[in-house]
Design a protein around this motif. Structure first.
Motif, mmCIF file in Angstrom:
data_model
loop_
_atom_site.group_PDB
_atom_site.id
_atom_site.type_symbol
_atom_site.label_atom_id
_atom_site.label_comp_id
_atom_site.label_asym_id
_atom_site.label_seq_id
_atom_site.Cartn_x
_atom_site.Cartn_y
_atom_site.Cartn_z
ATOM 1 N N LEU A 176 10.511 -0.250 6.381
ATOM 2 C CA LEU A 176 10.267 -1.583 7.089
ATOM 3 C C LEU A 176 9.070 -2.076 6.707
ATOM 4 O O LEU A 176 9.321 -3.607 6.377
ATOM 5 C CB LEU A 176 10.282 -1.389 8.537
ATOM 6 N N PHE A 177 8.214 -1.498 6.262
ATOM 7 C CA PHE A 177 6.865 -2.175 5.825
ATOM 8 C C PHE A 177 7.079 -2.552 4.204
ATOM 9 O O PHE A 177 6.772 -3.649 4.152
ATOM 10 C CB PHE A 177 5.711 -1.031 5.993
ATOM 11 N N PHE A 178 7.772 -1.608 3.469
ATOM 12 C CA PHE A 178 7.829 -2.282 2.088
ATOM 13 C C PHE A 178 8.687 -3.224 1.909
ATOM 14 O O PHE A 178 8.612 -3.924 0.826
ATOM 15 C CB PHE A 178 8.034 -0.926 1.076
ATOM 16 N N GLU A 231 2.865 -3.231 -9.245
ATOM 17 C CA GLU A 231 1.623 -3.962 -8.893
ATOM 18 C C GLU A 231 1.491 -3.349 -7.235
ATOM 19 O O GLU A 231 0.300 -3.037 -7.035
ATOM 20 C CB GLU A 231 1.803 -5.449 -8.939
ATOM 21 N N LEU A 232 2.519 -3.169 -6.665
ATOM 22 C CA LEU A 232 2.435 -2.722 -5.093
ATOM 23 C C LEU A 232 1.802 -1.394 -5.095
ATOM 24 O O LEU A 232 0.893 -1.151 -4.233
ATOM 25 C CB LEU A 232 3.860 -2.812 -4.666
ATOM 26 N N VAL A 233 2.163 -0.623 -5.811
ATOM 27 C CA VAL A 233 1.745 0.745 -5.842
ATOM 28 C C VAL A 233 0.038 0.848 -6.517
ATOM 29 O O VAL A 233 -0.480 1.461 -6.004
ATOM 30 C CB VAL A 233 2.605 1.714 -6.894
ATOM 31 N N GLY A 234 -0.220 -0.037 -7.478
ATOM 32 C CA GLY A 234 -1.512 -0.328 -7.626
ATOM 33 C C GLY A 234 -2.456 -0.714 -6.538
ATOM 34 O O GLY A 234 -3.389 -0.177 -6.494
ATOM 35 N N TRP A 235 -2.037 -1.634 -5.888
ATOM 36 C CA TRP A 235 -2.633 -2.131 -4.642
ATOM 37 C C TRP A 235 -2.771 -0.904 -3.669
ATOM 38 O O TRP A 235 -3.841 -0.847 -3.032
ATOM 39 C CB TRP A 235 -2.312 -3.425 -4.028
ATOM 40 N N ARG A 236 -1.903 -0.236 -3.453
ATOM 41 C CA ARG A 236 -1.975 1.043 -2.703
ATOM 42 C C ARG A 236 -3.205 1.880 -2.836
ATOM 43 O O ARG A 236 -3.774 2.190 -2.259
ATOM 44 C CB ARG A 236 -0.531 1.803 -2.668
ATOM 45 N N VAL A 237 -3.172 2.150 -4.059
ATOM 46 C CA VAL A 237 -4.160 3.113 -4.751
ATOM 47 C C VAL A 237 -5.798 2.375 -4.477
ATOM 48 O O VAL A 237 -6.706 2.883 -3.920
ATOM 49 C CB VAL A 237 -4.216 3.371 -6.163
ATOM 50 N N VAL A 238 -5.618 1.102 -4.725
ATOM 51 C CA VAL A 238 -7.107 0.355 -4.570
ATOM 52 C C VAL A 238 -7.376 0.208 -3.364
ATOM 53 O O VAL A 238 -8.557 0.527 -3.015
ATOM 54 C CB VAL A 238 -6.791 -1.234 -5.420
ATOM 55 N N LEU A 256 8.726 5.252 -7.467
ATOM 56 C CA LEU A 256 10.115 5.560 -7.310
ATOM 57 C C LEU A 256 10.426 5.155 -5.810
ATOM 58 O O LEU A 256 11.563 4.553 -5.660
ATOM 59 C CB LEU A 256 10.502 7.296 -7.382
ATOM 60 N N TYR A 257 9.727 5.556 -4.815
ATOM 61 C CA TYR A 257 10.083 5.176 -3.460
ATOM 62 C C TYR A 257 10.178 3.701 -3.320
ATOM 63 O O TYR A 257 11.026 3.084 -2.754
ATOM 64 C CB TYR A 257 8.938 5.658 -2.622
ATOM 65 N N VAL A 258 9.134 2.731 -3.918
ATOM 66 C CA VAL A 258 8.832 1.304 -3.607
ATOM 67 C C VAL A 258 10.032 0.910 -4.476
ATOM 68 O O VAL A 258 10.877 -0.031 -3.947
ATOM 69 C CB VAL A 258 7.611 0.966 -4.286
ATOM 70 N N ILE A 259 10.396 1.126 -5.287
ATOM 71 C CA ILE A 259 11.546 0.729 -6.495
ATOM 72 C C ILE A 259 12.964 1.112 -5.646
ATOM 73 O O ILE A 259 13.749 -0.043 -5.599
ATOM 74 C CB ILE A 259 11.614 1.208 -7.861
ATOM 75 N N ALA A 260 12.921 2.123 -5.118
ATOM 76 C CA ALA A 260 14.337 2.381 -4.268
ATOM 77 C C ALA A 260 14.247 1.370 -3.024
ATOM 78 O O ALA A 260 15.459 0.749 -2.920
ATOM 79 C CB ALA A 260 14.388 3.731 -3.851
ATOM 80 N N ILE A 305 -2.481 -9.489 3.626
ATOM 81 C CA ILE A 305 -2.631 -8.392 4.714
ATOM 82 C C ILE A 305 -1.754 -7.497 4.462
ATOM 83 O O ILE A 305 -2.126 -6.039 4.870
ATOM 84 C CB ILE A 305 -2.271 -9.183 6.080
ATOM 85 N N GLY A 306 -0.463 -7.541 4.219
ATOM 86 C CA GLY A 306 0.360 -6.307 3.956
ATOM 87 C C GLY A 306 -0.276 -5.308 2.754
ATOM 88 O O GLY A 306 -0.001 -4.206 2.770
ATOM 89 N N LEU A 307 -0.520 -6.093 1.796
ATOM 90 C CA LEU A 307 -1.174 -5.189 0.406
ATOM 91 C C LEU A 307 -2.389 -4.288 1.036
ATOM 92 O O LEU A 307 -2.661 -3.131 0.641
ATOM 93 C CB LEU A 307 -1.379 -6.115 -0.601
ATOM 94 N N ALA A 308 -3.134 -5.393 1.951
ATOM 95 C CA ALA A 308 -4.389 -4.509 2.464
ATOM 96 C C ALA A 308 -4.289 -3.259 3.236
ATOM 97 O O ALA A 308 -4.583 -2.277 3.337
ATOM 98 C CB ALA A 308 -5.313 -5.341 3.020
ATOM 99 N N ALA A 309 -3.127 -3.548 4.054
ATOM 100 C CA ALA A 309 -2.653 -2.426 4.871
ATOM 101 C C ALA A 309 -2.065 -1.405 4.253
ATOM 102 O O ALA A 309 -1.765 -0.330 4.869
ATOM 103 C CB ALA A 309 -1.746 -3.186 5.945
ATOM 104 N N SER A 310 -1.687 -1.338 3.101
ATOM 105 C CA SER A 310 -0.838 -0.594 2.334
ATOM 106 C C SER A 310 -1.760 0.734 2.226
ATOM 107 O O SER A 310 -1.255 1.771 2.033
ATOM 108 C CB SER A 310 -0.258 -0.830 0.931
#
Length: 285
Positions: A27-29, A39-46, A91-95, A203-208
């Protein structure tokens, strides 16, 4: 006698909490489906690393982080686990963002049984003939990439003698420079950075960072308190929730081939669960 029981019970509660959170992550992703997966995974790490550093500081665990960094064997294991969890995130985000919630669910159904298999082969945990049959049936399924990456991550974290918060802090530190490179590259691309495009995305990227760190911390603690077989059993919560979301929220079709794969996995789960209950009933009080 009560201490081991309490230790196990706490680990079980933490594992349940982690897998419920992971079960609702689609639901979140899906809300961030317009952000490129890398990029989304990159921001998750950051955004995960500062949270981990804050928790380390609040809990006074800086010495634990330094000790882990000074131990070559521990550091190498955490580098391996960082690469495994980074691959799993991607892999999960791509799926999810390509409309394959059911495929992700299937991968995580297989994953618990791989945990059982790894625990048996590498940690000396024993399986009955019925449980071996369940693992063999599960092996006929698909979506093994997600399953293998997270099963190996769980194994490495269980074998690494470092606490959950220091361990996750080092893992995200290992991934931090590649993550910075990814988001910088995206910022200089024609599409530009997703961060700052609109308030919801920012907000979503920061919440990741929060949705990444919290369940992983819960899982890391649980993994050190539970054997892999028990952990694998609890893990069925996450794919079940994802399966229900895929069918009833995202309206993904359940074609005959995919249904057959799920039937194989559910059969394996039923066999394994039945055998666990039977053995527990036979165990002396």
């Amino acid at each position: 006698m009560s201490q081991p029981s309490s230790h196990h019970r706490t680990g079980l509660m933490l594992a349940v909490a982690a897998y419920v959170i992971w079960g609702f992550l689609p639901l979140f992703f899906r809300m961030l489906h317009h952000v490129p997966a890398v990029e989304l995974v990159g921001w998750r790490v950051v955004f995960t690393l500062p949270l981990c550093l804050a928790i380390v500081a609040a809990r006074g665990q800086a010495a634990d982080v330094r000790a882990a960094l000074a131990d070559r064997a521990v550091l190498l294991r955490l580098c391996a686990s960082a690469l495994l969890i980074g691959a799993n995130w991607l892999l999960y985000v791509i799926a999810i963002n390509n409309g394959h919630v059911l495929a992700a669910s299937l991968g995580y159904y297989i994953n618990p049984l791989l945990n059982v298999l790894l625990g048996t082969l590498l940690l000396g945990e024993r399986l009955t003939r019925t449980q071996w049959t369940a693992v063999a049936i599960a092996g006929l399924g698909i979506a093994l990439a997600l399953a293998v990456s997270f099963a190996l991550y769980g194994l490495v974290r269980k074998l690494t003698p470092v606490g959950s918060v220091p361990g996750l802090t080092i893992e995200t530190s290992v991934l931090y420079l590649p993550a910075i490179a990814v988001v910088a590259w995206q910022a200089h691309s024609p599409a530009g950075s997703s961060l700052g495009q609109d308030a919801g995305t920012t907000i979503g990227l920061a919440a990741s960072g929060v949705v990444t760190a919290v369940p992983l911390l819960l899982f890391a603690v649980a993994a050190r308190r539970l054997d892999l077989s028990t952990l694998g059993f609890v893990q069925f919560l996450s794919p079940t929730l994802a399966f229900l979301l895929g069918i009833f929220v995202f309206d993904e079709p359940l074609d005959p081939v995919r249904l057959a794969c799920f039937v194989l996995i559910w059969t394996a789960i039923a066999l394994f669960s039945w055998d666990m209950l039977r053995r527990r009933q036979r165990a002396p009080a």
